[in-house]
Enzyme design. Structure first.
Site, PDB file in Angstrom:
ATOM      1  N   ALA A 266       2.980  -7.941  -0.097  1.00 39.39           N
ATOM      2  CA  ALA A 266       2.752  -7.026  -1.214  1.00 39.39           C
ATOM      3  C   ALA A 266       4.109  -6.464  -1.637  1.00 39.39           C
ATOM      4  CB  ALA A 266       1.819  -5.899  -0.776  1.00 39.39           C
TER       5      ALA A 266
ATOM      6  N   GLY B 219       6.755   2.645  -0.803  1.00 39.71           N
ATOM      7  CA  GLY B 219       6.223   1.470  -0.113  1.00 39.71           C
ATOM      8  C   GLY B 219       4.752   1.284  -0.386  1.00 39.71           C
ATOM      9  N   ASN B 220       4.121   0.439   0.405  1.00 38.14           N
ATOM     10  CA  ASN B 220       2.677   0.259   0.267  1.00 38.14           C
ATOM     11  C   ASN B 220       2.058   0.067   1.641  1.00 38.14           C
ATOM     12  OD1 ASN B 220       2.463  -2.729   0.827  1.00 38.14           O
ATOM     13  ND2 ASN B 220       3.874  -2.761  -0.905  1.00 38.14           N
ATOM     14  N   ARG B 221       0.731  -0.061   1.662  1.00 42.05           N
ATOM     15  CA  ARG B 221       0.022   0.008   2.936  1.00 42.05           C
ATOM     16  C   ARG B 221      -0.190  -1.357   3.599  1.00 42.05           C
ATOM     17  NH1 ARG B 221      -3.218   4.401   3.829  1.00 42.05           N
ATOM     18  NH2 ARG B 221      -4.923   3.034   4.457  1.00 42.05           N
ATOM     19  N   SER B 222       0.462  -2.407   3.098  1.00 42.39           N
ATOM     20  CA  SER B 222       0.244  -3.736   3.679  1.00 42.39           C
ATOM     21  C   SER B 222       0.755  -3.782   5.126  1.00 42.39           C
ATOM     22  CB  SER B 222       0.978  -4.786   2.848  1.00 42.39           C
ATOM     23  OG  SER B 222       0.843  -6.034   3.458  1.00 42.39           O
TER      24      SER B 222
END
Ligand SMILES: Cc1cc2nc3c(=O)[nH]c(=O)nc-3n(C[C@H](O)[C@H](O)[C@H](O)COP(=O)(O)O)c2cc1C
Length: 402
Positions: free
Chosen positions: A275, A208-211
């Site tokens: 994102a 995943g990502n930090r958005s």
């Protein structure tokens, strides 16, 4: 800034939620005069409104006649919010009836008016109500779409009053834009994506990502406050549902792609604030990947996900405005310009990101570059203000397009 606010309350079961909305207004320093209808007073009594607002409460035009309240309240207001707005009030407002203090106030107000309807789905979908809402919107009244959820009794459907905090958020954005600001996205359909996609590796792990989704949600809220019909496509965001949006939840980039392409087909503007994960594991392990006996780490092969923004750029109608984002860590502006051209977008919002910058924060700074060569620096500001600044650029590009 302290504003003079009229809080109208209609005779719906959600009248009790207006107490919370009242508190949010007063606690942020606004002077609020509550104007309930006679039916609203059967749900929540005048002492509650008087005590919470610190102001007198009347529902008819015959109290304090020397102060001519049926005219003065509307004339002096910076904002009128009616929550809940009943089907009956929508009809009265659409037709200009004035048989109590609230309906008189709606006719004399020259400030922005925000109506938050709440009623059973059948009432909301009735052609009479649909026509009344269309009439009010055409006149510049901001009618916030009700939420979907539990209604009075056991029923579920569209017609629920959005959370008071979210109605407050819309009102705040309307106030932030000032008394004379038009609902310049009225009649426009916009799609906003928010959050970060997650690509499952096995039943318990994902890439995943930090958005956080905060910037995308700010775009959705500000678009509602400017009168747009908003589809918010939300990827793994744990924020409250904004008022007045059609919310679509997605998990992976493939799901985000499908939902966005579908909604974008009908949209006047698309803001790709989400994102998406650029890569996903080539293989999904149906069971949890275990540690090897020798302690060696597994090798995870990745494949590239489809490029949603580029697909939107290829498919979009010439009259659609496309806004994409570039979260850059290196030479942000050069990378952003290249991306703008690659995606065939109208605008690119470039922000420099890092673990302590942008992600999860309440403020943001960006440079917005247009396909026409324009460069708009946006200094550090709230994500709502930044979103409004970008909507200004979108509105300019939409004007002149049908
Ligand atoms: C228990 C109860 C709940 C009601 N809830 C709603 C509602 O959520 N929305 C609505 O439009 N009308 C609702 N009504 C009907 C309104 O109270 C009725 O139309 C009334 O005339 C509205 O008056 P007003 O628009 O002057 O406030 C409800 C009535 C009752 C008895």
């Amino acid at each position: 800034m302290s504003a003079e606010i009229i809080l109208g309350v209609g005779g719906g079961i959600a009248a009790y939620k207006a107490c919370e909305l009242l508190r949010l207004f007063t606690e942020s320093g606004h002077r609020v005069r509550v104007v309930p209808t006679a039916s609203a007073l059967r749900f929540v009594g005048a002492p509650t409104w008087a005590a919470l607002s610190g102001q007198p409460v009347a529902d008819d035009v015959w109290s304090d006649v020397h102060e001519v309240p049926h005219v003065r309240l509307g004339q002096h207001a910076d904002l009128v919010v009616v929550a809940p707005t009943t089907a009956d009030l929508l009809a009265k407002a659409a037709h200009g009836l004035a048989d109590d203090l609230l309906t008189n106030t709606l006719l004399t107000a020259r400030c922005p008016v925000v109506l938050a309807p709440a009623m059973h789905t059948e009432m909301w979908e009735h052609p009479a109500t649909v026509a009344n809402v269309a009439t009010l919107r055409a006149r510049g009244v901001l009618v916030v779409e009700p939420a979907v959820g539990r209604l009075t009794g056991v029923d579920t459907g569209k017609g629920r009053l959005p959370d008071p905090a979210e109605i407050f958020a819309v009102a705040r954005r309307v106030l932030a834009r000032g008394v004379g600001a038009p609902a310049d996205l009225a009649g426009r359909r916009v799609v906003v994506t928010a959050g970060g996609t997650r690509e499952p590796l096995d039943p318990v792990r994902f890439l995943g990502n930090r958005s956080s989704g905060k910037q995308g949600y700010a775009f959705a809220r500000t678009a509602v406050a400017r009168g747009a019909q908003v589809t918010l496509i939300s990827a793994n965001v744990s924020l409250p549902d904004p008022a007045g949006v059609d919310l679509v939840r997605v998990g992976t980039t493939a799901e985000l792609r499908e939902a966005t392409l579908k909604a974008a087909a009908e949209a006047d503007a698309v803001v790709m604030a989400a994102a998406p994960a650029d890569f996903r594991p080539a293989v999904y392990a149906p069971g949890k990947i275990k540690k090897a006996d020798d302690g060696s780490a597994p090798t995870i092969e990745l494949v590239t996900n489809p490029d949603i923004a580029a697909e939107l750029g290829e498919r979009r109608r010439p009259d659609q405005v496309l806004v994409v984002f570039a979260a850059e860590t290196g030479d942000a502006e050069a990378n952003g310009r290249a991306k703008l051209a690659r995606k065939r977008a109208d605008l690119i919002v470039i922000n420099e990101v890092g673990t302590d910058k942008v992600f999860g924060a309440d403020t943001n700074a960006a440079t917005v570059i247009g396909a026409d060569g324009s460069v708009t620096p946006m200094p550090e500001q709230s994500k709502g203000d930044l979103a409004d600044g970008v909507w200004d650029l979108v509105v300019t590009r939409l004007s002149g397009r049908p």
